[in-house]
Design an enzyme around this catalytic site. Structure first.
Site, PDB file in Angstrom:
ATOM      1  N   HIS A 201       0.840  -1.201   0.000  1.00  0.00           N
ATOM      2  CA  HIS A 201       0.000   0.000   0.000  1.00  0.00           C
ATOM      3  C   HIS A 201       0.879   1.257   0.000  1.00  0.00           C
ATOM      4  CE1 HIS A 201      -3.587   2.390   1.435  1.00  0.00           C
ATOM      5  NE2 HIS A 201      -2.600   3.147   1.889  1.00  0.00           N
ATOM      6  N   GLU A 202       1.904   1.271   0.859  1.00  0.00           N
ATOM      7  CA  GLU A 202       2.772   2.445   0.942  1.00  0.00           C
ATOM      8  C   GLU A 202       3.620   2.611  -0.320  1.00  0.00           C
ATOM      9  OE1 GLU A 202       2.109   4.527   3.128  1.00  0.00           O
ATOM     10  OE2 GLU A 202       0.799   3.167   4.225  1.00  0.00           O
ATOM     11  N   HIS A 205       1.856   4.597  -2.911  1.00  0.00           N
ATOM     12  CA  HIS A 205       1.975   6.047  -2.754  1.00  0.00           C
ATOM     13  C   HIS A 205       3.318   6.547  -3.279  1.00  0.00           C
ATOM     14  CE1 HIS A 205      -1.769   6.479  -0.697  1.00  0.00           C
ATOM     15  NE2 HIS A 205      -1.409   5.789   0.372  1.00  0.00           N
ATOM     16  N   GLU A 279      -6.777   6.251  -1.105  1.00  0.00           N
ATOM     17  CA  GLU A 279      -6.595   5.061  -0.276  1.00  0.00           C
ATOM     18  C   GLU A 279      -7.190   3.820  -0.940  1.00  0.00           C
ATOM     19  OE1 GLU A 279      -4.580   5.162   2.299  1.00  0.00           O
ATOM     20  OE2 GLU A 279      -4.353   7.266   1.723  1.00  0.00           O
TER      21      GLU A 279
END
Length: 676
Positions: A201-202, A205, A279
């Protein structure tokens, strides 16, 4: 996820953020102006004479001292003239804009070192890349896996020791200064697959260009909130004269505080609106990366059922709440200020049929002790002889990966479309290749690449020549007595396909170098490359990647310029680039001219008629200049350039290791992380 589309969207979001910021500043200025005028009228200064309007500072100073202005020569009776004073309005707008702008700039410069500044502000402790603590070792391995598969330098890894909630964030101004930080609660309560999902997930980004936008947003919010500080100062400065008739400082102070909080209120709304939809994308990208939607759902569910949730106790958490994996605060306005969608919605988005009741029964509490035991067991299970690292995605590990030599990747044809779709993202192919590379990398070389004290030796070893005479000159340059000779000897039989991945790990260690050490490293590396009187494609690739990474480390605030080059500029740069790539390989079935035509056909009207340059005009100096020019292109046009480069590299159906190294170097120079 399309990398170039995501980068374009990030730029669009930045422009919208600037517009919303300007509107917020204007709104706050209007509020402050209205409060000033109310203060004037409330203290008996009902009309302002024309001569006073020319000197608003004088009027404000007299009002602050409790003095009434002299009776005006001509009273104005219009309601508009009664409440509208252009001089006061102008000075209010300038003052508010200057205050918010300067304080936002202060916060931006406070984040000058990028990700590490954010992590340290949150109380983060950097985890050494060679840590022996089981839970930390597992986290470092997971981050390194993601880096190898995505083509970005290995980020620095931090742990928030004081945070028991399950959370994480990525921060930085570019991929060179990026960090991945996780809370102690995440280390203690997530298993390896769940941790992979959170790190994936990170990484989304990082690859989507969200990090720089996040820091801009944090700086803006800080600037707007600074008005409340000014208001408190005005209240204190009013001292014991609050009761004096006509003193408006207390009223102005209270008004500025109110205006500041109103501005902050709308700033938090902007923060929430910018963050929420990203998100869902990051969750979906993580599932794509790890091929394990259940791990993402379970990680989110652990937050849902945990007594600590995802709460971050650090008082600075509110400033960067939009950085985090999950909602970092709770309060009265949760639904309004929430920077993340509800956990149930996120879980259902990745696993529509998720069974919450069954998951609740099978989600035991995890502690530091049983996490360390599980991490030790996982490491032991993944061990291969003396290799103490555990690699793999979605439950697959390096020991089960296809051997690098048998995989044949990059030795076969690589379609440009597949190459382009893989840039800036992760898919099954990259994951398998990363697992194979992780399995094949010699454990002693990988451990040395992670160690700042030995990373330079790894970089020098990659530049050593096989010819005895050249090697002797290089040994003189190195003064090998000061280096690990046994480690340098390990490069003699290193598979060429492992060179760039090993460099990628070593680049992550350069953040510990001082500028003087970095300069010395570059100087020695250049001398080693020049020892045989020529520079090979790999040597050029290594030197350019090294310079590019060090430049980004030294000045993380520098954003790549973005402008549409003229047809002539773009045509000249594309001619140099494609001519070089066409001549870099050894076409088996096509001529260089055929390769060039196939590549330039990928550039519709972008390049302004590129032409094949003679071999004497294809040199590294001109290639550097061409890459510097093309790095200014917008993301979508960079995509077209890279598609043409990939077409040139694979035109004959085979991409040699040197060609792959050149293609990845070109992609990196254009700030596009290329797959392995």
């Amino acid at each position: 996820m399309n990398f170039f589309a995501a980068q374009s969207q990030a730029r669009t979001r930045t422009r919208w953020l600037v517009l919303l910021f300007a509107l917020a500043v204007l709104g706050v200025a209007v509020g402050v102006y209205a409060l000033i005028m109310v203060g004037f009228h409330a203290t008996g200064i009902r009309e302002l004479a024309p001569e006073q309007r020319l000197h608003p500072a004088h009027s404000l100073r007299d009002a602050a001292r409790g003095r009434r202005p002299e009776p005006p020569r001509q009273m104005q009776t219009s309601a508009l003239q009664k409440w509208w004073n252009p001089e006061v309005a102008l000075w209010t707008l300038l003052g508010v804009s200057l205050l918010i702008g300067l304080t936002s700039l202060y916060k931006w410069f406070q984040f000058a070192s990028g990700g590490p500044a954010v992590a340290e502000m949150m109380g983060g402790r950097r985890i050494p890349a060679n840590t022996t603590r089981p839970a930390e070792r597992r986290l470092v391995n997971v981050v390194e896996e993601m880096s190898l598969a995505s083509g970005v330098p290995v980020p620095r890894v931090y742990v928030l020791d004081d945070e028991g909630g399950i959370n994480a964030f990525a921060a930085g101004l570019n991929t060179a200064d990026a960090v991945v930080a996780v809370s102690r609660g995440a280390l203690e309560q997530l298993n390896r697959e769940e941790l992979q999902a959170v790190v994936g997930h990170e990484f989304s980004h990082i690859l989507n260009g969200d990090m720089r936008l996040n820091i801009r947003l944090a700086a803006i919010l800080f600037g707007i909130l600074a008005l409340t500080i000014v208001g408190r100062v005005l209240l204190r400065c009013s001292g014991g004269s609050n009761s004096k008739k006509g003193n408006i400082l207390p009223l102005i102070g209270i008004g500025v505080i109110v205006a500041g909080y109103l501005g902050y209120f709308f700033g938090r709304l902007i923060q929430s609106a910018v963050s929420r939809q990203r998100e869902f994308l990051a969750d979906a990208s993580s599932v794509q990366f790890t091929r394990n939607p259940l791990a993402m759902a379970n990680a989110l569910n652990r937050i849902r059922v945990s007594s600590s949730g995802s709460t971050i106790e650090n008082p600075s958490a509110g400033e960067i709440s939009h950085f985090f994996f999950a909602q970092s605060f709770s309060g009265f306005f949760d639904s309004l200020f929430a920077t993340h969608p509800p956990l149930e919605r996120r879980i259902k988005a990745v696993v529509p049929a998720y069974d919450f009741k069954h998951a609740a029964k099978n989600t035991p509490a995890r502690t530091a002790a049983n996490v360390n035991a599980a991490a030790n067991a996982a490491t032991a299970d993944d061990d291969d002889d003396d290799d103490d690292d555990s690699f793999g995605f979605g439950g697959s590990t390096a020991r089960h990966a296809t051997p690098l030599g048998a995989a044949g990747f990059t030795r076969g044809a690589v379609a440009p479309a597949a190459f382009m779709s893989a840039i800036g993202t992760l898919g099954d192919g990259q994951i398998s290749r990363a697992a194979a590379i992780a399995h094949e990398l010699p454990s002693d070389l990988r451990a040395a690449a992670r160690d700042p004290a030995r990373a330079a030796t790894i970089i020098f070893g990659l530049l050593l020549d096989d010819a005895p005479a050249v090697r002797a000159r290089q040994n003189t340059i190195l003064q090998t007595g000061a280096l690990d000779a046994a480690l340098l000897a390990r490069f003699a039989d290193l598979d060429p396909l492992l060179r760039l991945p090993l460099l990628q790990i070593a680049l992550g260690s350069l953040s510990a170098f001082t500028p003087a050490d970095q300069d010395r490293l570059l100087e020695i590396a250049q001398k080693l490359a020049d020892a045989d009187g020529r520079v090979s494609i790999f040597e050029y690739a290594l030197l350019r990647l090294l310079r590019h990474h060090i430049a980004a480390l030294r000045n993380p605030r520098r954003a790549a310029a973005s402008r549409k080059l003229s047809a002539a500029e773009c045509g000249d740069a594309a001619s140099v680039l494609l001519s070089f790539v066409a001549r870099a390989g050894k076409p088996r079935t096509l001529t260089v001219a055929n390769v060039f035509v196939a590549a330039s056909g990928r550039l519709p009207a972008l390049a302004g008629r590129p032409r094949l340059l003679p071999v004497e005009e294809c040199n590294f100096r001109r290639l550097d200049a061409a890459l510097a020019a093309l790095a200014q292109l917008p993301p979508t046009e960079k995509g077209q350039i890279l598609a043409a480069v990939a077409a040139a590299a694979e035109a004959d159906g085979v991409i040699e290791p040197a060609e792959l190294e050149l293609v990845r170097t070109i992609a990196c120079s254009l700030d596009c992380p290329a797959p392995l």
